[in-house]
Structure formats: C-alpha cells, structure tokens
Scaffold this motif. Sequence first.
Motif, PDB file in Angstrom:
ATOM      1  N   GLY A  33       0.895  -1.359   0.134  1.00 23.66           N
ATOM      2  CA  GLY A  33      -0.304  -0.110  -0.025  1.00 23.66           C
ATOM      3  C   GLY A  33       0.574   1.197  -0.212  1.00 23.66           C
ATOM      4  O   GLY A  33       2.613   0.510   0.546  1.00 23.66           O
ATOM      5  N   PRO A  34       0.386   2.148  -0.806  1.00 23.14           N
ATOM      6  CA  PRO A  34       0.832   3.651  -0.128  1.00 23.14           C
ATOM      7  C   PRO A  34       1.484   4.012   1.288  1.00 23.14           C
ATOM      8  O   PRO A  34       0.969   3.540   2.329  1.00 23.14           O
ATOM      9  CB  PRO A  34      -0.386   4.613  -0.953  1.00 23.14           C
ATOM     10  CG  PRO A  34      -1.671   4.117  -0.612  1.00 23.14           C
ATOM     11  CD  PRO A  34      -1.505   2.624  -0.691  1.00 23.14           C
ATOM     12  N   ALA A  37      -1.110   4.284   4.272  1.00 24.70           N
ATOM     13  CA  ALA A  37      -2.954   3.247   4.341  1.00 24.70           C
ATOM     14  C   ALA A  37      -2.171   2.847   5.259  1.00 24.70           C
ATOM     15  O   ALA A  37      -3.704   2.087   5.723  1.00 24.70           O
ATOM     16  CB  ALA A  37      -2.283   2.888   2.552  1.00 24.70           C
ATOM     17  N   HIS A 189       5.448  -1.248   0.467  1.00 26.86           N
ATOM     18  CA  HIS A 189       5.646  -0.531  -1.303  1.00 26.86           C
ATOM     19  C   HIS A 189       6.129  -0.769  -2.896  1.00 26.86           C
ATOM     20  O   HIS A 189       5.602  -0.095  -3.578  1.00 26.86           O
ATOM     21  CB  HIS A 189       5.386   1.250  -1.416  1.00 26.86           C
ATOM     22  CG  HIS A 189       6.507   1.928  -0.689  1.00 26.86           C
ATOM     23  ND1 HIS A 189       6.895   2.043   0.674  1.00 26.86           N
ATOM     24  CD2 HIS A 189       7.751   2.240  -2.068  1.00 26.86           C
ATOM     25  CE1 HIS A 189       8.742   2.410   0.395  1.00 26.86           C
ATOM     26  NE2 HIS A 189       8.068   2.520  -1.086  1.00 26.86           N
ATOM     27  N   VAL A 203      -4.185  -5.251   0.079  1.00 27.47           N
ATOM     28  CA  VAL A 203      -3.634  -4.081  -0.637  1.00 27.47           C
ATOM     29  C   VAL A 203      -4.258  -3.384   0.587  1.00 27.47           C
ATOM     30  O   VAL A 203      -5.675  -3.865   1.020  1.00 27.47           O
ATOM     31  CB  VAL A 203      -4.349  -3.957  -2.284  1.00 27.47           C
ATOM     32  CG1 VAL A 203      -3.626  -2.634  -2.559  1.00 27.47           C
ATOM     33  CG2 VAL A 203      -3.333  -4.505  -2.674  1.00 27.47           C
ATOM     34  N   GLN A 205      -5.195   0.592   1.543  1.00 26.45           N
ATOM     35  CA  GLN A 205      -5.980   2.276   1.044  1.00 26.45           C
ATOM     36  C   GLN A 205      -6.768   2.574   1.916  1.00 26.45           C
ATOM     37  O   GLN A 205      -7.744   1.781   2.631  1.00 26.45           O
ATOM     38  CB  GLN A 205      -6.897   1.868  -0.276  1.00 26.45           C
ATOM     39  CG  GLN A 205      -7.439   3.481  -0.427  1.00 26.45           C
ATOM     40  CD  GLN A 205      -8.273   3.377  -1.869  1.00 26.45           C
ATOM     41  OE1 GLN A 205      -8.916   1.875  -1.665  1.00 26.45           O
ATOM     42  NE2 GLN A 205      -8.584   4.406  -2.196  1.00 26.45           N
ATOM     43  N   PHE A 226      -8.839   1.934  -7.219  1.00 28.36           N
ATOM     44  CA  PHE A 226      -7.577   2.579  -6.952  1.00 28.36           C
ATOM     45  C   PHE A 226      -6.207   1.352  -7.090  1.00 28.36           C
ATOM     46  O   PHE A 226      -5.262   1.814  -6.756  1.00 28.36           O
ATOM     47  CB  PHE A 226      -7.863   2.467  -5.460  1.00 28.36           C
ATOM     48  CG  PHE A 226      -6.220   2.389  -5.117  1.00 28.36           C
ATOM     49  CD1 PHE A 226      -6.237   3.413  -4.623  1.00 28.36           C
ATOM     50  CD2 PHE A 226      -6.307   1.406  -3.435  1.00 28.36           C
ATOM     51  CE1 PHE A 226      -5.270   3.349  -3.602  1.00 28.36           C
ATOM     52  CE2 PHE A 226      -4.916   1.437  -2.389  1.00 28.36           C
ATOM     53  CZ  PHE A 226      -4.445   2.323  -2.681  1.00 28.36           C
ATOM     54  N   VAL A 227      -6.702   0.038  -6.852  1.00 24.96           N
ATOM     55  CA  VAL A 227      -5.913  -1.628  -7.045  1.00 24.96           C
ATOM     56  C   VAL A 227      -5.293  -0.942  -8.254  1.00 24.96           C
ATOM     57  O   VAL A 227      -3.785  -2.122  -8.424  1.00 24.96           O
ATOM     58  CB  VAL A 227      -6.473  -2.982  -6.435  1.00 24.96           C
ATOM     59  CG1 VAL A 227      -5.087  -3.661  -6.425  1.00 24.96           C
ATOM     60  CG2 VAL A 227      -7.122  -2.308  -5.283  1.00 24.96           C
ATOM     61  N   ALA A 229      -4.550   1.860 -10.631  1.00 24.67           N
ATOM     62  CA  ALA A 229      -4.094   2.249 -10.617  1.00 24.67           C
ATOM     63  C   ALA A 229      -2.808   2.507  -9.840  1.00 24.67           C
ATOM     64  O   ALA A 229      -1.435   2.143 -10.341  1.00 24.67           O
ATOM     65  CB  ALA A 229      -5.030   3.618 -10.052  1.00 24.67           C
ATOM     66  N   PHE A 230      -2.924   1.535  -9.017  1.00 27.09           N
ATOM     67  CA  PHE A 230      -1.717   1.473  -8.132  1.00 27.09           C
ATOM     68  C   PHE A 230      -1.113   0.511  -8.036  1.00 27.09           C
ATOM     69  O   PHE A 230       0.323   0.405  -7.754  1.00 27.09           O
ATOM     70  CB  PHE A 230      -1.978   1.511  -6.074  1.00 27.09           C
ATOM     71  CG  PHE A 230      -1.295   0.553  -4.910  1.00 27.09           C
ATOM     72  CD1 PHE A 230      -0.107   2.335  -4.710  1.00 27.09           C
ATOM     73  CD2 PHE A 230      -0.668   0.111  -4.845  1.00 27.09           C
ATOM     74  CE1 PHE A 230       0.486   2.206  -4.260  1.00 27.09           C
ATOM     75  CE2 PHE A 230       0.241  -0.417  -4.390  1.00 27.09           C
ATOM     76  CZ  PHE A 230       1.025   0.916  -3.181  1.00 27.09           C
ATOM     77  N   THR A 231      -1.445  -0.803  -8.694  1.00 29.51           N
ATOM     78  CA  THR A 231      -0.884  -2.049  -8.894  1.00 29.51           C
ATOM     79  C   THR A 231       0.075  -1.183 -10.486  1.00 29.51           C
ATOM     80  O   THR A 231       0.834  -2.235 -11.126  1.00 29.51           O
ATOM     81  CB  THR A 231      -1.178  -3.004  -9.524  1.00 29.51           C
ATOM     82  OG1 THR A 231      -2.593  -2.576 -10.046  1.00 29.51           O
ATOM     83  CG2 THR A 231      -1.750  -3.557  -7.418  1.00 29.51           C
TER      84      THR A 231
END
Length: 349
Positions: A33-34, A37, A189, A203, A205, A226-227, A229-231
């Motif tokens: 996670g960022p 998170a 991360h 993951v 958030q 979100f997942v 974009a994040f990955t």
Amino acid sequence: MLRIAGLSKHLGDFTLTDVNLTVAEREYFIILGPTGAGKTILLETIAGIYAPDAGTITLDGRDVTATDPKDRGVGMVYQDYMLFPHLTIEENIGFGLLQRGVEPARIQESVQEIAGLLGIDHLLGRTPGTLSGGEQQRAAISRALVLRPRILLLDEPLSALDTGTRDRFRKELKAVHRATGTTVVHITHHFEDVFALADRVAVMQDGKVVQVGTPDEVFRRPATEFVAAFTGMENVFYGVSRIQNGETVIDLGGISIRTATDVEGDVCLGIRPEEVIVSREPFESSAINAFPGTVTEVRQNGIFSRVVVETGVPFVAVLTRQSIARLDLAEGKEAYVTFKASAVHVFMR
C-alpha cells in the motif's frame, strides 16, 4: 496461523477500519500500500504495541488481543534496524535470549547458527556502526529469528537499502524463509518485493484492506480502480458495457472494446501496459481488439520504454529499446495497438 477479525484502531487523525485477514502456517504474506495506508499501524497492532479499539487477533488458535507483546511469540523488525550501538553484533543478536535467562553457551550456539544462516557469522565481533546497511538489517533479522518467533513481522525491511543490496537481500530472505519455515508478514510499497517473495498479498487503502490474493490475482485482476492504478495498470478507462450478439462490448466513446466479462452497465476497465502489442502494421493474431492510432509519446525508462498511442483513447504500452528501434516508433508516427479480450479486466464503478 494468524487470524485478524474486525480489527479497528483510531490513532490521531488516522483510523484502521474493520480489517479482516488470515495468514497460513509458513506463508510469506505481504501487505502492500502507499504511504499513509495504515500498514505499520496494522503490524504494530498485531505485535501488541497498540491495543485495538475493536476486533480480535488470534495466533495458532489462541486469542492474543490482550496479551503482552513479549508473550505473543511475535518477532518484529523495523526498516531502521534499531540495533544497540554499544553492543557487538553477537551481543545484539543474543540480547533477547539473555533477557530470557538462557545459558551463555546456548546463546552463543544459537547466535552462531542464525548468523551463519544470514551470512554474518564473520561480523559477530563488530559493532553496528562499522557495518553496511544490508549487514545491519541482517543482524536485526537475526536478532528476531534467534528467538524462534511463531510469526515474523517485517516493516519495510528493504527500503533503506540500495538497489543492488535490495535485490540480493530478497534472495536471502526467500532462502531464510524456506530454511526456517517461519510465517512472515512483510509490509512494503515495492512491487518487486511482492513478486520475489509473496505467496499472497493484501492491498491497503486509507486504513482498509481492499483486496487479498496471489500476486498474479491482484496485479492482473484488481478489485477496484484504486488497486488497478496503484499496481501500475495505467490503461484505466470508463465506459458502458453491453452484451451484443453473445459478446460483451464496452463503449469508451471514441472506440469500443470487446472483452470476456459478462458485466453490464457503467464500468471501469483496466489493461496492463505489458499486455498491449504495438505494431506499425495490423498485427495478425487471435487478439480481437486492434485499433489504429498515432504515437504521442516515447519515453525511455531504463531498459524499457513507455509508448503512448492515441486511438480515440490513449493506450500505454511497454517495449524494449530494441523494439522501439526495430519498429521505428517516434512521436507523430502511425501505429496499431492490439490486445486480447482476456487482457481486459472489468470492475464496477
């Protein structure tokens, strides 16, 4: 092995909300996670540093929610090592055993064994200040493992290391995990950690766990926008999905994409850049999605290049430098993008 049920914790402006996770015996489980998170707070709550406001933590079938940290059988290693600077590496590794009243001869034997496993047995007479970052992290992990914890918690253990050391350390962590059979929960991360080490990944958030699965499941079939974009899915678009003549077509406005999903209505779809084929002529394959367009960006990124082709919507693809040169791709030139229906992942908006 580890079961977290309905775990919540409020700290200042941050709230960990209704976390539910299970980790199997001997599993290498990564929490991704960022920054912000809630990964570290979750780890510290598992360790007993924080008492949860709600929920339970069970280890080996035993409720340890209110158990003192030292009695949980949990080892924890932070990214900044936290070694005692005035003690030798041998003394640092054996400190916990000394506190438990273990006999000196047994401490020395255990320290030698675990230090050998981590490849630092030749450094036992040194002090932390004379070691590299990677050597200090090995000592910190040795100090946790020598106590034979039921579960090892790692808080960004590779973040402070340079790229080369980080790559070597991943291999060593994998070997140590295989040799000891210790259950590991590792927060990070860095995507490289996930693919090199994880059996499964969660993951996070904003204080919540939003997806759990194998690395392939999470990266190729993200559960939320979100997942995706994040990955690094990058090709994320909104559209309207309809089933026509037995196949699903998603209207993106400028183009329509065919996919294997049976979801209808307003959707969000994602396609990983590495699934997108770029060619200068129509590409002959079984892939049913093919669109002409214009190259709008070619950007070098190490050994790979990021190519954007505008087809009515902008598709991002990843190619090697050799492929860029062979195809003579440059901004303003015509190109085609092609991808399979199975490469299109669809989730509700």
